[in-house]
Design a protein around this motif. Structure first.
Motif, short mmCIF file in Angstrom:
data_model
loop_
_atom_site.label_atom_id
_atom_site.label_comp_id
_atom_site.label_asym_id
_atom_site.label_seq_id
_atom_site.Cartn_x
_atom_site.Cartn_y
_atom_site.Cartn_z
N LEU A 115 4.73 1.41 9.25
CA LEU A 115 5.94 0.58 9.25
C LEU A 115 6.92 1.21 10.21
N LEU A 116 7.35 0.44 11.20
CA LEU A 116 8.23 0.95 12.25
C LEU A 116 9.48 0.08 12.31
N PRO A 117 10.65 0.65 11.97
CA PRO A 117 11.91 -0.13 12.04
C PRO A 117 12.47 -0.14 13.45
N ARG A 118 13.15 -1.20 13.78
CA ARG A 118 13.78 -1.29 15.11
C ARG A 118 15.01 -0.38 15.19
N ARG A 131 3.93 5.85 7.30
CA ARG A 131 2.56 5.42 7.05
C ARG A 131 2.49 4.40 5.92
N VAL A 132 1.65 3.38 6.11
CA VAL A 132 1.37 2.37 5.08
C VAL A 132 -0.13 2.44 4.79
N TYR A 174 0.82 -1.21 0.00
CA TYR A 174 0.00 0.00 0.00
C TYR A 174 0.86 1.26 0.00
N ASN A 175 2.15 1.12 0.28
CA ASN A 175 3.10 2.22 0.15
C ASN A 175 4.19 1.75 -0.81
N PRO A 176 4.04 2.00 -2.12
CA PRO A 176 4.98 1.46 -3.10
C PRO A 176 6.43 1.86 -2.84
N GLU A 177 6.66 3.05 -2.30
CA GLU A 177 8.03 3.47 -2.03
C GLU A 177 8.67 2.59 -0.95
N LEU A 178 7.92 2.33 0.11
CA LEU A 178 8.45 1.46 1.16
C LEU A 178 8.62 0.03 0.64
N ALA A 179 7.65 -0.43 -0.14
CA ALA A 179 7.73 -1.79 -0.68
C ALA A 179 8.96 -1.96 -1.56
#
Length: 545
Positions: free
Chosen positions: A234-237, A275-276, A143-148
C-alpha cells in the motif's frame, strides 16, 4: 426566398430518460437479491438521464486531464488537473455508493445493488475506473488488518474529496492500482520494481510502472519484488508527515478512448509503502481484486450494449426513411432485435456474476466456485461482444452516428477497453482453463448450474452436452490452450442460455436459442431467422422515462 434551413426528420435529443427502467436489469436486480435497492437504483437512473448529467459526461470526455509535473518555481508537484465536470461525476458516484460502500453494508444483495447502480450511471464511463479500483482494493487490503482498520472506513465513505492531503485526515479517499510494467504487461510476475525493507514496517519502492490509471488517487496497491519475492504494498500519495511520496508521473497515456480518466506512467524513486500480505504472496493477495475488476469489466460491457441499444432504438423511433419510421421497417427490426438479445443476455450474465460475488462475500462456497469459472468466461465473451455491438448501434444512426455530437463515437472508442483492461481476451480465456485446473470442482458446480435449465429446449441441451464432452475429453488436452477462446465462449453461451430459459422473456429466449445455440444466425447483427416474434423483444428495448 425559400427558407433553406428548415429542419425536418431529425431525431430529438435523448434526454430525461431513465436507464433504470431497463426491464432486464430491474428483473435481475430482484432475482439476484438486490430488490431492496430498487428505489436507490431508480433515483440514480433518473439523474443519469438529465441534460445536466449528460453535459457533465460530454465535458469530462472532451476536456482531457492535464498533467502538471512542476509548479512555476520548478518544484515537482506531479498533479493531474481534471475538468470540473469530472469531479461532479465522481461526487455523484461516491455519494451513491458505487465505490467501496458495499463493504460497509452487511445486507445480502449490497454488491448486487452496487452493480445495478454502476450499470445505470452512464453519462461518461472513464470516471468509473477509480470507482472500480476503490471497490476492488478492499479485499486485498484486509490481508493487513492494521492498514484495513485505518483505510477501509475512508475507502467506503460516501464523501468525495479530491484534495491532495494526508489520507487519514480526509473524510473519504479513492484507491488506484499500479501493477503492470512495460516488459511484462499482464505477466505481473515479470515485474522488476524493487522493494527494500526500511525497518519499522515500511519499504522503499523503486521502479517504473507502465500503466497506472487514476494517478490522483490517495492510495495505491503496488506490486514489487521484495526479498521474499513478488509482494503487494500500500503506497500513499501523501505520507503521514504531510510530505509528498516519491511517486513521479512521467506522462499521461494518449488513449483511443476513456479520455476523462487519466492513465499514466509512474516512476517510484524510493517511495515509502507498507506491506499488504506476506512477502512472495503478491499475486494471491491481489487475486480477489482481479475478480472484482473483471466483474466491473463485464458489467461495463453489458452497460455499453444497453446504452448503444437505447440510442439506436430512440433514433429508429423518430427517424423516417423511404416514408416509414425506421423502427417499422423489417430489416431494421431484425437488427434492433438482435442487438437487444445480445444486450439482455450480457446483462443477465453480468448480474448473475454480481449475485455470485455477493454470495461469495457472505461465505457461499458453491457461488464462489461458480464465479471463479463463470466470471473468467463471462468476462471474455461479454467484453468481446461489446465492440461489434457498439459498431452496429452506431451504424443504426447512419452518418449522424459517426459525428461526435451523437455520442456514438465515444461509445465506440470505449467499447474495446473492457476487453483489454484486467487481462486481454487471451488472458481471460486462459484463466478459464486455469480455473478448471486449479479448482476442478468448479466444473461440476458449473454443470449443476446449467442442469437447472435442462430438458426445456433441445438446442440448449445439445450445447451443454457438447460442452461437457469438450471439458471432459482427455484426448484433447494437448490442444486445450489453442482452443481456449472457444471453450470460454461456449461456457458463457451456456450460462446465458440457462438464464434466459429460466428467467428471460420467452421471445428473447427463443431468439437467443435459435441464433446463438441453434445455428440459425449469420454472425452479423440483423441475421435472426424468420418466424421469431420480435415485437416483445423490441418493446422491452424502447426508451422509457
Amino acid at each position: 426566398m425559400a427558407d433553406t434551413h428548415v429542419v425536418t426528420n431529425q431525431v430529438p435529443p435523448l434526454q430525461d430518460y431513465n436507464p433504470a427502467t431497463s426491464e432486464v436489469l430491474a428483473e435481475a436486480l430482484v432475482r439476484e437479491g438486490g430488490g431492496w435497492g430498487a428505489d436507490e437504483v431508480n433515483e440514480l437512473g433518473e439523474l443519469c438521464g438529465t441534460a445536466q448529467a449528460q453535459r457533465w459526461g460530454e465535458l469530462a470526455d472532451r476536456h482531457r486531464p492535464v498533467l502538471h509535473t512542476h509548479d512555476r518555481y520548478g518544484n515537482r508537484v506531479d498533479e493531474v488537473e481534471y475538468d470540473p465536470a469530472y469531479h461532479e461525476l465522481m461526487t455523484v458516484a461516491v455519494t451513491h455508493g458505487l465505490h467501496a460502500a458495499p463493504w460497509a453494508d452487511d445486507r445480502p444483495g449490497a454488491h448486487v445493488v452496487r452493480a445495478a447502480k454502476t450499470s445505470v450511471w452512464t453519462p461518461e464511463p472513464g470516471h468509473l475506473c477509480p470507482i472500480s479500483m476503490t471497490y476492488a482494493v478492499v479485499p486485498a487490503l484486509r490481508y493487513n488488518p492494521e492498514l484495513a482498520a485505518v483505510y477501509e472506513p475512508l475507502l467506503s465513505s460516501r464523501v468525495y474529496d479530491p484534495e491532495m492531503k494526508i489520507p487519514n485526515r480526509k473524510r473519504g479517499i479513492t484507491a488506484g492500482m499500479s501493477m503492470t510494467e512495460k516488459q511484462g504487461g499482464s505477466d505481473v510476475r515479470a515485474g522488476t520494481t524493487e522493494a527494500v525493507p526500511n525497518g519499522f514496517g515500511t519499504y522503499s519502492i523503486t521502479g517504473h510502472k507502465w500503466f497506472t490509471s487514476a494517478p490522483m488517487s490517495d492510495v495505491f496497491l503496488v506490486l514489487a519484488q521484495a526479498p521474499g519475492g513478488l509482494t503487494c504494498f500500500l503506497l500513499p500519495r501523501v505520507l503521514p508527515d504531510g510530505t509528498r511520496n516519491r511517486m513521479y508521473l512521467q506522462r499521461l497515456k494518449d488513449k483511443l478512448g476513456n479520455h476523462a480518466n487519466a492513465s499514466s506512467e509512474v516512476e517510484y524513486d524510493g517511495a515509502i509503502a507498507w506491506r499488504v500480505g506476506e512477502e512472495g504472496r503478491g499475486v494471491p493477495t491481489i487475486i480477489e481484486m482481479v475478480n472484482l475488476t473483471r466483474l466491473d469489466c463485464t458489467l461495463g460491457s453489458a452497460t455499453s450494449m444497453r446504452t448503444g441499444l437505447t440510442r439506436a432504438v430512440h433514433h429508429a423511433q423518430h427517424r423516417k426513411a423511404f416514408g416509414e419510421y425506421l423502427i417499422d421497417q423489417p430489416l431494421m427490426r431484425n437488427v434492433l432485435a438482435d442487438l437487444a438479445v445480445e444486450a439482455e443476455a450480457a446483462t443477465m450474465l453480468a448480474m448473475r456474476m454480481a449475485g455470485a460475488t455477493d454470495k461469495a462475500v457472505h461465505g457461499d462456497q458453491r457461488e464462489t466456485l461458480l464465479r471463479r469459472i463463470g466470471l473468467a468466461a463471462g468476462k471474455y465473451w461479454v467484453c468481446k461482444r461489446a465492440t461489434p455491438h457498439a459498431a452496429e448501434t452506431m451504424e443504426c444512426l447512419g452518418g449522424n452516428g459517426y459525428v461526435e455530437e451523437s455520442g456514438m463515437p465515444r461509445l465506440y472508442r470505449e467499447a474495446p477497453l473492457m476487453g483489454i483492461w484486467e487481462g486481454s481476451g487471451n488472458v481471460s480465456a486462459l484463466d478459464t482453463l486455469r480455473a478448471m485446473a486449479t479448482r476442478p470442482e468448479c466444473v461440476e458446480v458449473l454443470f449443476d448450474e446449467l442442469a437447472t435449465a435442462a430438458g426445456q429446449d433441445p438446442r440448449y441441451d445439445a450445447h451443454v452436452t457438447a460442452l461437457r464432452q469438450t471439458l471432459g475429453s482427455a484426448g484433447d488436452v494437448a490442444t486445450i490452450q489453442y482452443r481456449a477462446r472457444k471453450v470460454a465462449e461456449d461456457i458463457a453461451l451456456a450460462l446465458q442460455g440457462s438464464l434466459l430459459i429460466r428467467h428471460g422473456h420467452p421471445a428473447v429466449a427463443e431468439a437467443f436459442l435459435a441464433s446463438r445455440l441453434g445455428g440459425q444466425w449469420g454472425g452479423a447483427f440483423g441475421t435472426l431467422p424468420t418466424g421469431l416474434d420480435l415485437a416483445p423483444v423490441i418493446e422491452r428495448a424502447l426508451v422509457k422515462g
